[in-house]
Design an enzyme around this catalytic site. Structure first.
Site, PDB file in Angstrom:
ATOM      1  CB  CYS A 118      -0.959   0.000   1.185  1.00 28.33           C
ATOM      2  SG  CYS A 118      -2.007  -1.457   1.234  1.00 28.33           S
ATOM      3  CG  HIS A 251      -3.028   3.480   2.241  1.00 28.14           C
ATOM      4  ND1 HIS A 251      -3.452   3.074   0.998  1.00 28.14           N
ATOM      5  CD2 HIS A 251      -3.158   2.405   3.065  1.00 28.14           C
ATOM      6  CE1 HIS A 251      -3.828   1.811   1.070  1.00 28.14           C
ATOM      7  NE2 HIS A 251      -3.665   1.380   2.305  1.00 28.14           N
ATOM      8  CG  ASN A 281      -6.560  -0.723   1.401  1.00 33.77           C
ATOM      9  OD1 ASN A 281      -5.904  -0.304   0.455  1.00 33.77           O
ATOM     10  ND2 ASN A 281      -6.012  -1.148   2.523  1.00 33.77           N
TER      11      ASN A 281
HETATM   12  N1  ACO Z   1     -18.225  -8.487   9.827  1.00 38.94           N
HETATM   13  C1  ACO Z   1     -18.704  -8.737  11.051  1.00 38.94           C
HETATM   14  N2  ACO Z   1     -17.954  -9.035  12.104  1.00 38.94           N
HETATM   15  C2  ACO Z   1     -16.608  -9.049  11.906  1.00 38.94           C
HETATM   16  C3  ACO Z   1     -16.033  -8.802  10.653  1.00 38.94           C
HETATM   17  C4  ACO Z   1     -16.900  -8.515   9.584  1.00 38.94           C
HETATM   18  N3  ACO Z   1     -16.451  -8.257   8.344  1.00 38.94           N
HETATM   19  N4  ACO Z   1     -14.707  -8.896  10.765  1.00 38.94           N
HETATM   20  C5  ACO Z   1     -14.431  -9.199  12.044  1.00 38.94           C
HETATM   21  N5  ACO Z   1     -15.592  -9.300  12.735  1.00 38.94           N
HETATM   22  C6  ACO Z   1     -15.780  -9.613  14.156  1.00 38.94           C
HETATM   23  C7  ACO Z   1     -14.640 -10.442  14.704  1.00 38.94           C
HETATM   24  O1  ACO Z   1     -14.811 -11.821  14.439  1.00 38.94           O
HETATM   25  C8  ACO Z   1     -14.726 -10.122  16.171  1.00 38.94           C
HETATM   26  O2  ACO Z   1     -15.753 -10.891  16.721  1.00 38.94           O
HETATM   27  P1  ACO Z   1     -15.565 -11.540  18.196  1.00 38.94           P
HETATM   28  O3  ACO Z   1     -15.422 -10.370  19.125  1.00 38.94           O
HETATM   29  O4  ACO Z   1     -16.823 -12.312  18.361  1.00 38.94           O
HETATM   30  O5  ACO Z   1     -14.328 -12.372  18.093  1.00 38.94           O
HETATM   31  C9  ACO Z   1     -15.186  -8.660  16.185  1.00 38.94           C
HETATM   32  O6  ACO Z   1     -15.758  -8.408  14.894  1.00 38.94           O
HETATM   33  C10 ACO Z   1     -14.058  -7.690  16.420  1.00 38.94           C
HETATM   34  O7  ACO Z   1     -12.971  -8.072  15.580  1.00 38.94           O
HETATM   35  P2  ACO Z   1     -11.637  -7.231  15.528  1.00 38.94           P
HETATM   36  O8  ACO Z   1     -10.685  -7.817  14.531  1.00 38.94           O
HETATM   37  O9  ACO Z   1     -11.154  -7.039  16.938  1.00 38.94           O
HETATM   38  O10 ACO Z   1     -12.238  -5.872  14.982  1.00 38.94           O
HETATM   39  P3  ACO Z   1     -11.593  -4.430  14.996  1.00 38.94           P
HETATM   40  O11 ACO Z   1     -12.411  -3.516  15.767  1.00 38.94           O
HETATM   41  O12 ACO Z   1     -10.121  -4.477  15.272  1.00 38.94           O
HETATM   42  O13 ACO Z   1     -11.793  -4.036  13.482  1.00 38.94           O
HETATM   43  C11 ACO Z   1     -10.469  -3.804  11.497  1.00 38.94           C
HETATM   44  C12 ACO Z   1     -11.137  -4.770  12.466  1.00 38.94           C
HETATM   45  C13 ACO Z   1     -11.516  -2.979  10.808  1.00 38.94           C
HETATM   46  C14 ACO Z   1      -9.682  -4.601  10.468  1.00 38.94           C
HETATM   47  C15 ACO Z   1      -9.519  -2.912  12.343  1.00 38.94           C
HETATM   48  O14 ACO Z   1      -8.635  -3.675  13.106  1.00 38.94           O
HETATM   49  C16 ACO Z   1      -8.753  -1.977  11.502  1.00 38.94           C
HETATM   50  O15 ACO Z   1      -9.267  -0.989  11.051  1.00 38.94           O
HETATM   51  N6  ACO Z   1      -7.458  -2.233  11.307  1.00 38.94           N
HETATM   52  C17 ACO Z   1      -6.666  -1.452  10.423  1.00 38.94           C
HETATM   53  C18 ACO Z   1      -6.175  -2.334   9.387  1.00 38.94           C
HETATM   54  C19 ACO Z   1      -6.579  -1.964   7.991  1.00 38.94           C
HETATM   55  O16 ACO Z   1      -7.356  -1.096   7.695  1.00 38.94           O
HETATM   56  N7  ACO Z   1      -5.941  -2.688   7.119  1.00 38.94           N
HETATM   57  C20 ACO Z   1      -6.115  -2.510   5.730  1.00 38.94           C
HETATM   58  C21 ACO Z   1      -4.964  -3.128   5.048  1.00 38.94           C
HETATM   59  S1  ACO Z   1      -3.490  -2.584   5.656  1.00 38.94           S
HETATM   60  C22 ACO Z   1      -3.131  -1.161   5.002  1.00 38.94           C
HETATM   61  O17 ACO Z   1      -3.638  -0.807   3.999  1.00 38.94           O
HETATM   62  C23 ACO Z   1      -2.167  -0.318   5.730  1.00 38.94           C
END
Ligand code: ACO
Length: 324
Positions: A118, A251, A281
């Site tokens: 990215c 990004h 993304n």
């Molecule tokens: N739909 C519904 N529920 C979901 C989904 C989904 N698509 N994905 C995960 N969950 C659930 C999980 O299973 C978990 O359930 P549980 O509590 O029963 O185990 C719950 O939601 C929370 O999961 P987390 O992974 O802790 O969710 P979080 O709040 O961290 O959000 C996310 C996840 C959006 C990926 C977040 O961590 C984030 O924004 N990270 C940044 C990473 C990113 O944007 N990466 C993109 C690529 S990297 C880059 O470009 C730099």
């Protein structure tokens, strides 16, 4: 010539739009539960464009590049450098940049790919600027392009809802006036584990896991910290203040990362370009697609100071400051 200046931009998104609701319905047929509400709340993403099977990264890249050339008013005979940033090349080799060169009818100069996930576009732009400043090129096509859907595990709801396909491009030309006024790149290979697609090809077979895997929370923290430090450093390097920036084009991974970053830097949301809601993304394509959108709708104008920032797998990150 002492500067390299962006003289044109272009973008291309595959026509198939998949909303969160569409995606949730599709995943439900495979027993995977998600919702528009969850995706919007955690990421700000509302829809993404997905390429149809058979669509290659070079096809998207060529369309974006042609639009950037038309915008800049340059012909194939003027281009002497093509850099494509991508993690989803058409082939192991030749490079996607060579395929784009052939499609555009460019017959001279160098063409190669850059792999910084990215951060790829920011890496490619910085590299092209160095070529131009060293007198080794006069007119470069710098492209970020991905068919990222091809490396997604559609059974992993933690990742597959986050990404889309597309391409963005700029023409960067030697110029008497600024231009890119600051750039800095970083990598920390020890952080590979938080974001990777660790498959490879050996003996004609895919070995290992070909899909993207991510520790979302670790990536979130790393992205906000790395980008805020990088924004400050590139401003010091260029001798400008954060308040001098007219537009920030970060990004486009996640609206929450973008909002945290803006707040940390004291850059108001009115100065931040956001396309992640529409495009999701698109990895290396996200910054040039956002830049192009804001140039085309008249927000980014000639003379504006624009901060572009990339962050992604590697771990990699960096910033470019450009006077438009
Ligand atoms: N739909 C519904 N529920 C979901 C989904 C989904 N698509 N994905 C995960 N969950 C659930 C999980 O299973 C978990 O359930 P549980 O509590 O029963 O185990 C719950 O939601 C929370 O999961 P987390 O992974 O802790 O969710 P979080 O709040 O961290 O959000 C996310 C996840 C959006 C990926 C977040 O961590 C984030 O924004 N990270 C940044 C990473 C990113 O944007 N990466 C993109 C690529 S990297 C880059 O470009 C730099």
């Amino acid at each position: 010539m002492s500067f390299a200046k962006i003289t044109g931009s272009g973008g291309y998104l595959p026509p198939r739009v998949v909303t969160n609701t569409d995606l949730a319905a599709e995943l439900a047929t495979r027993g995977i539960e998600t919702s528009d509400e969850w995706i919007v709340e955690r990421t700000g993403i509302r829809q993404r464009h997905l390429a149809d099977p058979g669509t290659r990264t070079s096809m998207l890249a060529t369309k974006a590049a042609q639009q950037a050339m038309d915008d800049a008013g340059v012909a194939a005979a003027d281009i002497d450098l093509i850099i494509v940033a991508t993690s989803t090349p058409d082939y192991i080799f030749p490079s996607t940049a060579c395929l784009v060169q052939a499609s555009l009818g460019v017959r001279q100069g160098a063409a190669f790919d850059i792999q910084a996930v990215c951060s790829g576009f920011v890496y490619a732009l910085t590299t092209a600027e160095a070529f131009i400043k060293a007198g080794r090129a006069r007119a470069a096509l710098v492209i970020g392009a991905e068919v990222f859907s091809s490396i997604l595990d559609w059974d992993d709801r933690k990742t597959c809802v986050l990404f889309g396909d597309g391409a963005g491009a700029v023409v960067l030309q030697a110029s008497e006036t600024p231009g890119i006024i600051g750039a800095e790149l970083h990598a920390d290979g020890s952080q590979m584990g938080i974001l990777h697609a660790a498959g490879n090809v050996a003996g004609g077979q895919v070995v290992g896991d070909p899909f993207l895997r991510m520790d979302g929370q670790a990536v979130f923290k790393m992205a906000v910290n790395a980008l805020s430090r990088s924004a400050q450093d590139v401003c010091v390097q260029a001798g400008v203040g954060l308040s001098d920036i007219n537009w920030m084009v970060p990004h486009q991974a996640n609206l929450r990362i973008i909002s945290f970053l803006g707040k940390k830097l004291g850059i108001p949301s009115e100065k931040v370009v956001v396309t992640v809601d529409q495009h999701a993304n698109t990895s290396a394509a996200s910054v040039p697609l956002a830049l192009n959108a804001a140039r085309r709708d008249g927000r980014i104008k000639a003379g504006d100071l624009v901060l572009m920032q990339g962050v992604g797998g590697g771990f990699t990150w960096g910033s470019v400051l450009a006077r438009m």
